[in-house]
Design a protein around this motif. Sequence first.
Motif, PDB file in Angstrom:
ATOM      1  N   ALA A  26       7.498  61.475  62.827  1.00  0.00           N
ATOM      2  CA  ALA A  26       6.711  62.649  63.169  1.00  0.00           C
ATOM      3  C   ALA A  26       5.792  62.389  64.359  1.00  0.00           C
ATOM      4  N   VAL A  27       5.825  61.168  64.877  1.00  0.00           N
ATOM      5  CA  VAL A  27       4.976  60.781  65.995  1.00  0.00           C
ATOM      6  C   VAL A  27       5.821  60.753  67.261  1.00  0.00           C
ATOM      7  N   SER A  28       5.340  61.428  68.295  1.00  0.00           N
ATOM      8  CA  SER A  28       6.082  61.401  69.554  1.00  0.00           C
ATOM      9  C   SER A  28       5.919  60.038  70.210  1.00  0.00           C
ATOM     10  N   VAL A  29       6.852  59.715  71.055  1.00  0.00           N
ATOM     11  CA  VAL A  29       6.821  58.441  71.756  1.00  0.00           C
ATOM     12  C   VAL A  29       5.538  58.327  72.577  1.00  0.00           C
ATOM     13  N   ASP A  30       5.026  59.446  73.063  1.00  0.00           N
ATOM     14  CA  ASP A  30       3.824  59.440  73.891  1.00  0.00           C
ATOM     15  C   ASP A  30       2.591  58.945  73.143  1.00  0.00           C
ATOM     16  N   VAL A  31       2.533  59.146  71.840  1.00  0.00           N
ATOM     17  CA  VAL A  31       1.355  58.726  71.073  1.00  0.00           C
ATOM     18  C   VAL A  31       1.653  57.566  70.121  1.00  0.00           C
ATOM     19  N   LEU A  32       2.882  57.080  70.130  1.00  0.00           N
ATOM     20  CA  LEU A  32       3.263  56.004  69.217  1.00  0.00           C
ATOM     21  C   LEU A  32       2.398  54.760  69.412  1.00  0.00           C
ATOM     22  N   ALA A  33       2.220  54.324  70.655  1.00  0.00           N
ATOM     23  CA  ALA A  33       1.414  53.122  70.922  1.00  0.00           C
ATOM     24  C   ALA A  33      -0.021  53.327  70.449  1.00  0.00           C
ATOM     25  N   GLU A  34      -0.554  54.514  70.648  1.00  0.00           N
ATOM     26  CA  GLU A  34      -1.917  54.840  70.206  1.00  0.00           C
ATOM     27  C   GLU A  34      -2.029  54.751  68.683  1.00  0.00           C
ATOM     28  N   LYS A  35      -1.033  55.267  67.988  1.00  0.00           N
ATOM     29  CA  LYS A  35      -1.031  55.230  66.522  1.00  0.00           C
ATOM     30  C   LYS A  35      -0.908  53.792  66.008  1.00  0.00           C
ATOM     31  N   VAL A  36      -0.054  53.005  66.648  1.00  0.00           N
ATOM     32  CA  VAL A  36       0.119  51.615  66.235  1.00  0.00           C
ATOM     33  C   VAL A  36      -1.167  50.829  66.470  1.00  0.00           C
TER      34      VAL A  36
END
Length: 69
Positions: A26-36
């Motif tokens: 449910a997380v776009s690639v654009d925010v994946l690094a931020e979420k991790v």
Amino acid sequence: METTNLTYESAYKELTEIAQEIETEAVSVDVLAEKVKRASDLIEFCQTKLRATETEVNKIIKQMENPPA
């Protein structure tokens, strides 16, 4: 990392939500690094909180076992 008013329970809840978002894609690639990165910060916060709690509990137990004379 924002830790103001952060409790273990709220950190764990947010961490669970992030994990669920990543697992269900449910997380776009654009925010994946931020979420991790946020998940990493939350894990570090929880580990620190658990270690501090363990130390405090052990101190209390030691005092109970060896009360002052």
